[in-house]
Design an enzyme around this catalytic site. Sequence first.
Site, PDB file in Angstrom:
ATOM      1  N   ASP A   1      -5.386  -4.355   4.758  1.00  0.00           N
ATOM      2  CA  ASP A   1      -5.931  -3.823   5.905  1.00  0.00           C
ATOM      3  C   ASP A   1      -7.375  -4.126   6.064  1.00  0.00           C
ATOM      4  O   ASP A   1      -7.703  -4.187   7.261  1.00  0.00           O
ATOM      5  CB  ASP A   1      -5.648  -2.432   6.297  1.00  0.00           C
ATOM      6  CG  ASP A   1      -6.235  -1.605   4.981  1.00  0.00           C
ATOM      7  OD1 ASP A   1      -7.039  -2.040   4.124  1.00  0.00           O
ATOM      8  OD2 ASP A   1      -6.123  -0.179   5.012  1.00  0.00           O
TER       9      ASP A   1
ATOM     10  N   ASP B   1       0.878  -1.206   0.106  1.00  0.00           N
ATOM     11  CA  ASP B   1       0.018  -0.008  -0.041  1.00  0.00           C
ATOM     12  C   ASP B   1       0.849   1.311  -0.078  1.00  0.00           C
ATOM     13  O   ASP B   1       1.916   0.999   0.430  1.00  0.00           O
ATOM     14  CB  ASP B   1      -0.774   0.057   1.193  1.00  0.00           C
ATOM     15  CG  ASP B   1      -2.056  -1.142   1.301  1.00  0.00           C
ATOM     16  OD1 ASP B   1      -2.375  -1.343   0.166  1.00  0.00           O
ATOM     17  OD2 ASP B   1      -2.370  -1.735   2.184  1.00  0.00           O
TER      18      ASP B   1
ATOM     19  N   ASP C   1      -9.914  -7.596   2.124  1.00  0.00           N
ATOM     20  CA  ASP C   1      -8.649  -7.916   1.514  1.00  0.00           C
ATOM     21  C   ASP C   1      -7.930  -9.350   1.948  1.00  0.00           C
ATOM     22  O   ASP C   1      -7.079  -9.813   1.493  1.00  0.00           O
ATOM     23  CB  ASP C   1      -7.407  -6.700   2.228  1.00  0.00           C
ATOM     24  CG  ASP C   1      -7.551  -5.363   1.367  1.00  0.00           C
ATOM     25  OD1 ASP C   1      -7.813  -5.375   0.263  1.00  0.00           O
ATOM     26  OD2 ASP C   1      -6.998  -4.596   2.229  1.00  0.00           O
TER      27      ASP C   1
END
Length: 1092
Positions: free
Chosen positions: A789, A540, A793
């Site tokens: 998170d 990310d 996911d």
Amino acid sequence: MSASTGNVREKSAQGARETNRGPTPQPPRQTSSLRSRSNRHSTPNNQEEPDLEKGDPKAEDSRDPSSPSSLDAAQAQLDSEPDEYTRLLKYIDIEAERAKHKGDDGEGKDGDEEGTMKRLWYAPWKKVKVEGDVGKVPSGWLETDMMKGLGEEEIVNRRKKFGYNELESPRTNPILKFAGYFRGPILYVMELAVVLAAGLQDWIDFGVIIGILALNAFVGWYQEKQAGDIVEQLKAGIAMKATVIRNGQEQQIEARELVPGDIVIVEEGQTVPADGKILASYDDKDRSKAKSILEKREASKNAPKTQSSDSDPKNGGAKEKPNGGEEKDDRSDDATVAEEKRASGDEGRDEKDGGEKGEGGEEKGDENEKKEEDKGPSVLSSDQSAITGESLAVDKYIGDTIYYTTGSKRGKVYMIVTDLAKQSFVGRTASLVTGASGGQGHFEKVMNSIGTTLLVLVILWLFAVWIGGFFRHLGIATPAGNNLLVYTLVFLIIGVPVGLPCVTTTTMAVGAAFLARKKAIVQKLTAIESLAGVDILCTDKTGTLTANQLSVHEPWAVEGVDLNWMLTVAVLASSHNIKALDPIDKVTVVTLKDYPKAREMLKGGWTTHKFTPFDPVSKRITAEVEKDGKNYTCAKGAPNAILKLANPPKEMQEKYRQRTQELAKRGFRTLGVACKEGGGEWKVLGLLPMFDPPRSDTAQTIGEAADLGVRVKMLTGDAVAIAIETCKQLALGTNVYDSARLMTGGMSGSDIHDFVESADGFAEVAPEHKYQVVEMLQNRGHLTAMTGDGVNDAPSLKKADCGIAVEGASDAARSAADVVFLDEGLSTIITSIKVARQIFHRMKAYIVYRIALCLHLEIYLTISMIVLNETIRADLIVFIALFADLGTIAIAYDNAPHAREPVEWQLPKIWIISTILGALLAAATWILRGTLFLPSGGIIQNWGGVQEILFLEVALTENWLIFVTRGAGTWPSWQLVAAILGIDIIASIMAIFGWISGAQPHNGHTDIVTIVRIWLYSFGVTVILALVYFILNNISWLDRLGKSKRGTKNQVHEDFLTNLRRLTLVHSRGDGGSDDVFRFKPETKEEEKKTK
């Protein structure tokens, strides 16, 4: 008769509703003595009601409908009641009370018959319910007094059945965990050796082998427990909190302490700690408003059903209300408008009104199936994007369910817990992901492969020994000390590395404890191996590559607009809940610290009438405010959304767009600001450029990752232009693609794989795109780590070779991940990869060492027994095995280097090197044995026995081999040196004094000069082994042997999978009784045209 029955049923239903809603005024006639006892406003003969708080036991018994005496007395009165329907109503009330409290009594619990029964392995005649399969929550548990909450006794009883409110799997029994260290193919062989030693009455060997097994089991169990305790302490620090009502008071507790029926307060900015039902708004303490809403809703459900076909076409679709009025039927018009918006591509969005949708964006449904309900005002706005992927916040009403791990965007309510984490919607989803067995992990496969191969070798060597023994006419059990069973015992001891499971587990556990101190929780020890082999890291952007510290950079106001006024409007169009400010709202508000005039404008007189949080459809926040009698509507949102809202002159639009594009190319996220006064026109005021700067160490860490052979791919939800600029600042490449267009485009599967493999980043990423990226990289042979998170996911984290839950991840994501990080930043991940490679190096060094040791004695003793009919005594062999494992447990604390590229086992290379080292060790032992045939005595200076000399040489050369296989990259740790040196001293003392030598010349003693010679000889052997090991590791073809090919392209397979994903299975009913038809159809019209 039917009318009376209907009246009775109506009264019964009304009574039940009144009981659920709480105390109500006394009805004209009491039909149930039980109801009169439970109604505090009605006492017989107007007598003063006994006070429970003063400790009146009779009052307590009479007021407690769940007490056995109260229920039994009421049951006994049923037969004496003359009126049929009064008796029936009393029976209903009694059964309702029983149902309410049956869960607490442990009788007749809902779901007791459900669940899986399992036989206990230690008591097969007993069956128990599988832990975690707890059935349904009894309905009576969900009738908690909202302002009183639960008591301590109820909490304890409910927790006994449902456990704690957490997703973690049940903890393993420590005793069973310890017993697990005695199970496995290698350990079964040693346990067979224990039985054989007992049969031969070799009690020294018997005791030492048991000691080896117990020592290995204890050390492995203790080290793993110690690492687990550190992890548990870290997990406790990130526990979710919840505010509950218990014993009439608000309390803050850990969310894991919740039980079904708890009353929880949920407010803006908080995460919902369990599945629950909204009872009332926080300011509705007595639930009067909630009851009114529920009554209206009930009346709406029971109202006569009306259909659009009953409306009068002449009245434009008007229909008659139940009360005789008329209301306009908007549903058909809404459907028409919706269809027009779909055709124009503007579904769910209106340029002027912002696409505001009724009731949280939910569709009204089929008018022939659903009736309109009066839901009342929305009391909470719930962000369910983590579980549904829908970015639009959902409005919640009284009686609605809110889900575990979802976020509250607006409102403050009382909620009653209906399901704990494991039984919640998210818990069931997580269990599907985490519960899916992936079979044996790669590490287990490697260990089993090595163990099985060594067992096969033991059988082959034993076969050769028994054949040689038959030629030498050896008996199976005679003579004592030199028979085939003794030889079998010796080979069982030396042939399998009993310490292999212990040392590898200890090495990983110590490494996991070290990582935990670095804020990285390893949830599965075998994940360390996966992390060490990762060659692509998909990470990310926010919080990992960037600092997650938004700041406003040079706000811009359009010509003629005061910059301070623009900033004031931006703050007015922000949430003002300072306890839980959104990051964007927070930076907007805090920016005013540098603008004193804007703060002056914000002082005094402002009143907020309505605040609408961010709506991903309209892509803006709006607030209706008032000051000095003037009404303003303020808006803040995406630049294009603000531009369409205000529709300024073309010249201003061009300047506005140009400024927005310039900021995007520089990596800024921009927000537009607009305002209108009263009923006037919207005016664009300016732009707020926001920037999340890269972390100071990110660029350096990415370069370090490249040196380690790990490619970093950035995944972000930002636009492509912002993602490219961020990549430039982070020293990443600029090959950034729009993930949605890439995945759903018309390219062939192989081409998409090429783009994914070569990409430096992906923009506008959705959770499903993460899964596809991982899948495609794995198809090319890459070991991929993925960060995430959210709940959605979880599939991609589970799919990845190493799933990483980043700081602040949801419980479901943490459950699916292999590693959980408690600290932000890419450097933590790269540090973990280095540590994982160090751990891998230690394990690989030990495995090469241990295989070589097994082969050493197998080769030497087999030849010795066939040629000389001689062996090293079994009691000495046992101590050699003990020393080999005891000293090398310290390898877990060794100073190991980390590889500069992704590592893997390369088993063919390991076996070749181990075999060569084992053969050299056997040759060295044979050379030493050969010197003893010389007239001068060879290595013996004055005196010494063959058994003691061979024992010491084998012990020294085998122990020192670990210094060879660990490599020369770093100096060995003091723990490893001390352990090996201590064992060598003990072995030398045993040789000097001839302990457990039996009847030998000079009582088994060995001259000190001979001991020194053996040390020097063993050192020379170790030097030769080190040279050979160095040469073998620098042979290029051997270094490539067993390495997997990464980046391998299989065009046919990749195209097939991609095309299959684009097809939809269509089911058509057969005509005239013919068979149903199943066919594949392209997912889009464009694909359908291509196939024609």
